[in-house]
Design a protein around this motif. Structure first.
Motif, PDB file in Angstrom:
ATOM      1  N   LYS A 224       0.829  -1.203   0.000  1.00 52.68           N
ATOM      2  CA  LYS A 224       0.000   0.000   0.000  1.00 52.68           C
ATOM      3  C   LYS A 224       0.864   1.254   0.000  1.00 52.68           C
ATOM      4  CE  LYS A 224      -2.806  -1.132   3.341  1.00 52.68           C
ATOM      5  NZ  LYS A 224      -3.850  -1.033   4.356  1.00 52.68           N
ATOM      6  N   ARG A 225       1.991   1.159   0.713  1.00 54.96           N
ATOM      7  CA  ARG A 225       2.899   2.293   0.712  1.00 54.96           C
ATOM      8  C   ARG A 225       3.414   2.520  -0.712  1.00 54.96           C
ATOM      9  NH1 ARG A 225       6.851   0.501   4.181  1.00 54.96           N
ATOM     10  NH2 ARG A 225       5.216  -0.038   5.657  1.00 54.96           N
ATOM     11  N   LEU A 226       3.728   1.401  -1.341  1.00 57.05           N
ATOM     12  CA  LEU A 226       4.238   1.463  -2.709  1.00 57.05           C
ATOM     13  C   LEU A 226       3.251   2.141  -3.646  1.00 57.05           C
ATOM     14  CD1 LEU A 226       6.631   0.359  -4.481  1.00 57.05           C
ATOM     15  CD2 LEU A 226       5.162  -1.592  -4.968  1.00 57.05           C
ATOM     16  N   ILE A 227       1.986   1.840  -3.432  1.00 58.54           N
ATOM     17  CA  ILE A 227       0.998   2.397  -4.349  1.00 58.54           C
ATOM     18  C   ILE A 227       0.327   3.634  -3.774  1.00 58.54           C
ATOM     19  CG2 ILE A 227       0.512   0.202  -5.428  1.00 58.54           C
ATOM     20  CD1 ILE A 227      -1.850  -0.101  -3.634  1.00 58.54           C
ATOM     21  N   GLY A 228       0.852   4.075  -2.617  1.00 60.14           N
ATOM     22  CA  GLY A 228       0.346   5.332  -2.084  1.00 60.14           C
ATOM     23  C   GLY A 228      -0.637   5.176  -0.949  1.00 60.14           C
ATOM     24  N   GLY A 229      -1.009   3.976  -0.633  1.00 64.74           N
ATOM     25  CA  GLY A 229      -1.865   3.725   0.528  1.00 64.74           C
ATOM     26  C   GLY A 229      -3.232   4.381   0.408  1.00 64.74           C
ATOM     27  N   ASP A 230      -3.842   4.593   1.587  1.00 65.92           N
ATOM     28  CA  ASP A 230      -5.172   5.197   1.601  1.00 65.92           C
ATOM     29  C   ASP A 230      -5.090   6.655   1.188  1.00 65.92           C
ATOM     30  OD1 ASP A 230      -6.256   2.886   2.396  1.00 65.92           O
ATOM     31  OD2 ASP A 230      -6.208   3.362   4.529  1.00 65.92           O
ATOM     32  N   ARG A 231      -6.199   7.135   0.665  1.00 65.14           N
ATOM     33  CA  ARG A 231      -6.237   8.527   0.226  1.00 65.14           C
ATOM     34  C   ARG A 231      -7.332   9.260   0.984  1.00 65.14           C
ATOM     35  NH1 ARG A 231      -3.272   8.463  -4.460  1.00 65.14           N
ATOM     36  NH2 ARG A 231      -3.801  10.585  -5.056  1.00 65.14           N
ATOM     37  N   ILE A 232      -7.041  10.506   1.280  1.00 70.54           N
ATOM     38  CA  ILE A 232      -8.093  11.364   1.816  1.00 70.54           C
ATOM     39  C   ILE A 232      -8.663  12.145   0.650  1.00 70.54           C
ATOM     40  CG2 ILE A 232      -6.600  13.331   2.386  1.00 70.54           C
ATOM     41  CD1 ILE A 232      -8.375  13.610   4.939  1.00 70.54           C
ATOM     42  N   GLU A 233      -9.964  12.345   0.709  1.00 71.71           N
ATOM     43  CA  GLU A 233     -10.618  12.984  -0.418  1.00 71.71           C
ATOM     44  C   GLU A 233     -11.591  14.037   0.105  1.00 71.71           C
ATOM     45  OE1 GLU A 233     -11.776  10.642  -4.096  1.00 71.71           O
ATOM     46  OE2 GLU A 233     -13.698  10.932  -3.111  1.00 71.71           O
ATOM     47  N   VAL A 234     -11.498  15.214  -0.414  1.00 69.04           N
ATOM     48  CA  VAL A 234     -12.380  16.305   0.011  1.00 69.04           C
ATOM     49  C   VAL A 234     -13.057  16.910  -1.221  1.00 69.04           C
ATOM     50  CG1 VAL A 234     -12.512  18.584   1.090  1.00 69.04           C
ATOM     51  CG2 VAL A 234     -10.930  16.874   2.001  1.00 69.04           C
ATOM     52  N   ALA A 268      -5.379  13.095  -1.815  1.00 72.06           N
ATOM     53  CA  ALA A 268      -3.950  12.859  -1.621  1.00 72.06           C
ATOM     54  C   ALA A 268      -3.760  11.633  -0.737  1.00 72.06           C
ATOM     55  CB  ALA A 268      -3.311  14.073  -0.957  1.00 72.06           C
ATOM     56  N   PRO A 269      -2.645  10.943  -0.911  1.00 71.43           N
ATOM     57  CA  PRO A 269      -2.370   9.786  -0.056  1.00 71.43           C
ATOM     58  C   PRO A 269      -2.002  10.231   1.357  1.00 71.43           C
ATOM     59  CG  PRO A 269      -0.547  10.157  -1.575  1.00 71.43           C
ATOM     60  CD  PRO A 269      -1.620  11.132  -1.938  1.00 71.43           C
ATOM     61  N   VAL A 270      -2.416   9.423   2.341  1.00 71.05           N
ATOM     62  CA  VAL A 270      -2.086   9.739   3.730  1.00 71.05           C
ATOM     63  C   VAL A 270      -1.534   8.497   4.415  1.00 71.05           C
ATOM     64  CG1 VAL A 270      -3.756  11.586   4.023  1.00 71.05           C
ATOM     65  CG2 VAL A 270      -4.465   9.222   4.425  1.00 71.05           C
ATOM     66  N   ALA A 271      -0.714   8.714   5.426  1.00 69.03           N
ATOM     67  CA  ALA A 271      -0.147   7.597   6.179  1.00 69.03           C
ATOM     68  C   ALA A 271      -1.019   7.276   7.382  1.00 69.03           C
ATOM     69  CB  ALA A 271       1.279   7.929   6.608  1.00 69.03           C
ATOM     70  N   GLU A 272      -1.266   8.287   8.219  1.00 72.10           N
ATOM     71  CA  GLU A 272      -2.095   8.071   9.406  1.00 72.10           C
ATOM     72  C   GLU A 272      -3.532   8.401   9.048  1.00 72.10           C
ATOM     73  OE1 GLU A 272      -0.956   6.926  12.351  1.00 72.10           O
ATOM     74  OE2 GLU A 272       1.012   6.702  11.391  1.00 72.10           O
ATOM     75  N   ARG A 273      -4.311   7.380   8.785  1.00 72.65           N
ATOM     76  CA  ARG A 273      -5.620   7.607   8.192  1.00 72.65           C
ATOM     77  C   ARG A 273      -6.527   8.471   9.069  1.00 72.65           C
ATOM     78  NH1 ARG A 273      -8.676   2.861   8.056  1.00 72.65           N
ATOM     79  NH2 ARG A 273      -9.652   3.621   6.166  1.00 72.65           N
ATOM     80  N   VAL A 274      -6.771   7.957  10.281  1.00 73.79           N
ATOM     81  CA  VAL A 274      -7.779   8.606  11.117  1.00 73.79           C
ATOM     82  C   VAL A 274      -7.307   9.979  11.577  1.00 73.79           C
ATOM     83  CG1 VAL A 274      -9.171   8.401  13.194  1.00 73.79           C
ATOM     84  CG2 VAL A 274      -8.639   6.358  11.828  1.00 73.79           C
ATOM     85  N   ALA A 275      -6.042  10.042  11.974  1.00 73.63           N
ATOM     86  CA  ALA A 275      -5.479  11.326  12.414  1.00 73.63           C
ATOM     87  C   ALA A 275      -5.609  12.356  11.304  1.00 73.63           C
ATOM     88  CB  ALA A 275      -4.016  11.136  12.807  1.00 73.63           C
ATOM     89  N   ALA A 276      -5.302  11.938  10.082  1.00 71.56           N
ATOM     90  CA  ALA A 276      -5.362  12.853   8.942  1.00 71.56           C
ATOM     91  C   ALA A 276      -6.785  13.335   8.724  1.00 71.56           C
ATOM     92  CB  ALA A 276      -4.839  12.150   7.691  1.00 71.56           C
ATOM     93  N   PRO A 299      -7.196   2.736  -2.282  1.00 69.24           N
ATOM     94  CA  PRO A 299      -6.963   2.754  -3.726  1.00 69.24           C
ATOM     95  C   PRO A 299      -7.721   1.590  -4.345  1.00 69.24           C
ATOM     96  CG  PRO A 299      -4.908   2.363  -2.518  1.00 69.24           C
ATOM     97  CD  PRO A 299      -6.002   2.433  -1.514  1.00 69.24           C
ATOM     98  N   THR A 300      -8.286   1.790  -5.484  1.00 69.88           N
ATOM     99  CA  THR A 300      -8.962   0.689  -6.163  1.00 69.88           C
ATOM    100  C   THR A 300      -7.920  -0.149  -6.881  1.00 69.88           C
ATOM    101  OG1 THR A 300      -9.208   1.929  -8.190  1.00 69.88           O
ATOM    102  CG2 THR A 300     -10.959   2.151  -6.570  1.00 69.88           C
ATOM    103  N   LEU A 301      -8.343  -1.342  -7.286  1.00 67.65           N
ATOM    104  CA  LEU A 301      -7.426  -2.212  -8.006  1.00 67.65           C
ATOM    105  C   LEU A 301      -6.930  -1.516  -9.272  1.00 67.65           C
ATOM    106  CD1 LEU A 301      -6.075  -4.928  -8.049  1.00 67.65           C
ATOM    107  CD2 LEU A 301      -8.024  -5.832  -9.295  1.00 67.65           C
ATOM    108  N   ASP A 302      -7.823  -0.739  -9.869  1.00 67.90           N
ATOM    109  CA  ASP A 302      -7.441   0.022 -11.053  1.00 67.90           C
ATOM    110  C   ASP A 302      -6.250   0.924 -10.767  1.00 67.90           C
ATOM    111  OD1 ASP A 302      -8.779  -0.725 -13.248  1.00 67.90           O
ATOM    112  OD2 ASP A 302     -10.018   1.085 -13.409  1.00 67.90           O
ATOM    113  N   GLU A 303      -6.337   1.624  -9.633  1.00 67.25           N
ATOM    114  CA  GLU A 303      -5.257   2.547  -9.282  1.00 67.25           C
ATOM    115  C   GLU A 303      -3.965   1.806  -8.987  1.00 67.25           C
ATOM    116  OE1 GLU A 303      -7.722   6.250  -7.325  1.00 67.25           O
ATOM    117  OE2 GLU A 303      -7.527   4.392  -6.220  1.00 67.25           O
TER     118      GLU A 303
END
Lengths: 326, 276
Positions: A224-234, A268-276, A299-303
């Motif tokens: 996930k780190r390699l592909i950018g992990g979770d993303r925050i979206e606003v 954008a990708p974030v490391a600390e999900r909930v904190a972010a 990230p979706t499989l597509d991403e």
């Protein structure tokens, strides 16, 4: 005892002109769930069919539980369980009759097969429906029965080929719970899936497969780190606030935020999900920026594919440098 | 979790043979359980021949004549038995497709069971089913006045020949079952089964058909079996003097043997091709 539950080296498999597997390598340590992640047609099912002795390989070699799948197929079959994309049970029979039949075909003997059927019915929470025809079972129940049938022999290695495809969320959870309880008992599981989420939930290690070969592998976190992990979206209500929102997001992001002006969206990708998430939400409120939507997403499989291969999951051609909508 | 029945990997020939038989029996039991759990299937399977008996025996019967004389109903019954055997390959094909399409075949193949058991168990199960069919049909025939005037041995031999035809058709059923993609397509096999059963001597003498059609009917394996069983039952035969009609008993053995010799290896090869 062999070090690896599954060892594949340079497996090749052609179907006519099509290369289903093209130098497929895999090393699965014992006692873990290993996720094989890839889109339709990537070669997941072919890999499983070769490793479970159903299909001959054209090149390379593979060992399961330390036994060669090509030359020791019979011995391999004593040590594996397989639950494929279909619930491969006899729909005319009852759940109990199915498990007894498969138990006898696993050479447990009539008495032991009957006992084993009861154990599995209980373990997979199917006792109540045991004497009903499979036709009356829900999708989740069928898959659980299918899993039970693949576990009759307490296999060293269990192959689950897209075990939740076509199930509703409830059926999915039922299957996931069943898989977790198997792993707790020490079975090695090779799980193929199209869902990053599923691999993330269950697997201790993930390999991403594309066009018949493994293109990345590692623990889910590193992948996930390699592909950018979770993303925050606003998504902002007023497009005028977009750059201000982007600045807020940038403070918690692990990479430059991407801005989609037409949709009024920044992500954008974030490391600390909930904190972010809490940080961004609070700051946006303090700054008085009205928000249409805010959230975290995987990230979706597509991403994942776009990131790892430069082409989308369903594309044959590599993507061009131009922006591809994920 | 412990399973105490893990078997040694190096099995002798005796052990292998034992499991080949035991596994086949398990598959036979599966087939029989299908009958028990779906009794309506038997009704379906037998509905067609029984309706045909009534239709041809009573509705068309008075208009039918048997060349060389004899009672039409006596002539008809062995034809009905033969037609039911001829249609039987669809049952085989259906379950083969079903198992293939649902992944049951793959499950069997991924298990340490004897690979031959799937086919032999299927074969034995189908023959048991066909015997049941013949019992029910035979009783129906008796009820409407059909009799075998042959001896006990001849009568049993006639039923034996009917089952021999059914046995040969198992392999055609397996091949077709592995060829067609799904259950829906298997249903359309009736388009093959129907002329195969009907363009024969089952309902009427081929000598009454147009020449070209009569020739096809004469050389239809179903005709040889039906004619041979008529001879053994002592029912009206209505055969002409062509070679094939004069050697019905011989051909009722030769045809199934030839069919088996061609289609059994094909079935095995189709089965092996699954691992391509």
């Amino acid at each position: 005892m062999p070090e690896h539950a599954i060892l594949a080296e340079g497996i090749r498999k052609n179907y006519g002109e099509k290369r289903a597997l093209d130098g497929f390598d895999l090393q699965v340590p014992k006692g873990m769930v290993y996720g094989l992640l890839g889109p339709n047609g990537a070669g997941k099912t072919t890999a499983v069919r070769i490793l479970t002795t159903l299909v001959r390989l054209d090149g390379g070699r593979a060992e399961v539980a330390g036994l060669d799948v090509a030359t020791q197929a019979r011995q391999v079959r004593r040590r594996i369980g397989l639950a494929g994309q279909h619930a491969a049970v006899d729909e005319i029979l009852t759940g109990r009759q199915n498990l007894r039949m498969f138990g006898r075909l696993f050479h447990l003997g009539k008495k032991r097969a009957a006992e084993r059927a009861e154990e599995l019915l209980e373990q997979f929470d199917l006792l109540e429906a045991a004497d009903k025809g499979i036709k009356t079972y829900s999708g989740g129940m069928r898959r659980r029965l299918d899993l039970a049938a693949s576990m009759i022999f307490a296999p060293d290695v269990l192959f689950l080929d897209e075990p939740t495809t076509g199930l509703d969320p409830r059926g999915r959870n039922e299957v996931w719970d069943a898989v977790r309880s198997l792993v707790a008992r020490g079975t090695t599981v090779l799980l193929t899936t199209q869902y990053l989420d599923e691999a993330d939930q269950l697997a201790g290690r993930i390999a991403v497969i594309d066009r018949g070969r493994v293109i990345a592998d590692g623990p889910p976190e590193s992948l996930k780190r390699l592909i950018g992990g979770d993303r925050i979206e606003v998504v902002v209500r007023d497009p005028a606030n977009l750059s201000a929102a982007a600045a807020v997001v940038a403070r918690v992001a692990s990479a430059e935020p991407e801005i989609d002006e037409t949709a009024g969206r920044v992500h954008a990708p974030v490391a600390e999900r909930v904190a972010a998430l809490t940080e961004v939400a609070r700051t946006l409120q303090d700054d008085g920026i009205a928000v249409e939507d805010i959230g975290l997403r995987r990230p979706t499989l597509d991403e994942v594919f776009l990131r790892l291969t430069g082409h989308r999951a369903d594309d044959d051609e590599p993507a061009t440098k131009e922006k591809v909508q994920a | 979790m412990s399973v105490d029945a893990k078997i040694a990997d190096d099995e002798g020939v005796g052990t292998r043979l034992y499991w080949a038989v035991a596994d086949s029996w398990t598959i036979v039991l599966r087939g029989l359980t299908h009958y028990v759990r779906q009794p309506s299937n038997i009704a379906w399977q037998l509905g067609f021949p029984i309706v045909s008996v009534l239709l041809f025996g009573y509705v068309f019967g008075s208009a039918m004549s048997v060349p060389g004389g004899g009672d039409y109903q006596e002539f008809l019954m062995p034809g009905m038995f033969g037609m039911t055997m001829a249609f039987g390959f669809m049952n085989t094909a259906y379950i083969v497709v079903y198992d293939k399409a649902r992944g049951v075949t793959d499950r069997f193949r991924s298990m340490p069971m004897a690979p031959s058991a799937v086919v032999t168990g299927r074969g034995v199960g189908d023959l048991i089913g066909a015997s049941l069919d013949l019992v029910v049909l035979g009783l129906t025939a008796l009820a409407i006045g059909w009799r075998s005037s042959g001896g006990v041995l001849d009568t049993l031999a006639a039923f034996g020949l009917l089952l021999l035809l059914r046995f040969a058709l198992i392999w055609i059923g397996v091949v077709l079952g592995l060829l067609v993609p799904n259950e829906e397509a298997a249903g359309s096999l009736f388009a093959v089964a129907f002329p195969f059963g009907m363009i024969s001597s089952a309902f009427t003498a081929p000598s009454l058909m147009p020449d070209w059609l009569g020739a096809i009917a004469l050389w239809n394996p179903v005709s040889s079996t039906v004619t041979a069983s008529r001879e053994l039952f002592g029912n009206p035969v209505a055969t002409g003097d062509t070679w094939i009609e004069q050697h019905a008993l011989l051909m009722a053995v030769v045809w199934p043997v030839v069919i088996t010799l061609i289609f059994l290896p094909l079935a095995v090869r189709r089965f092996q091709r699954l691992s391509r």
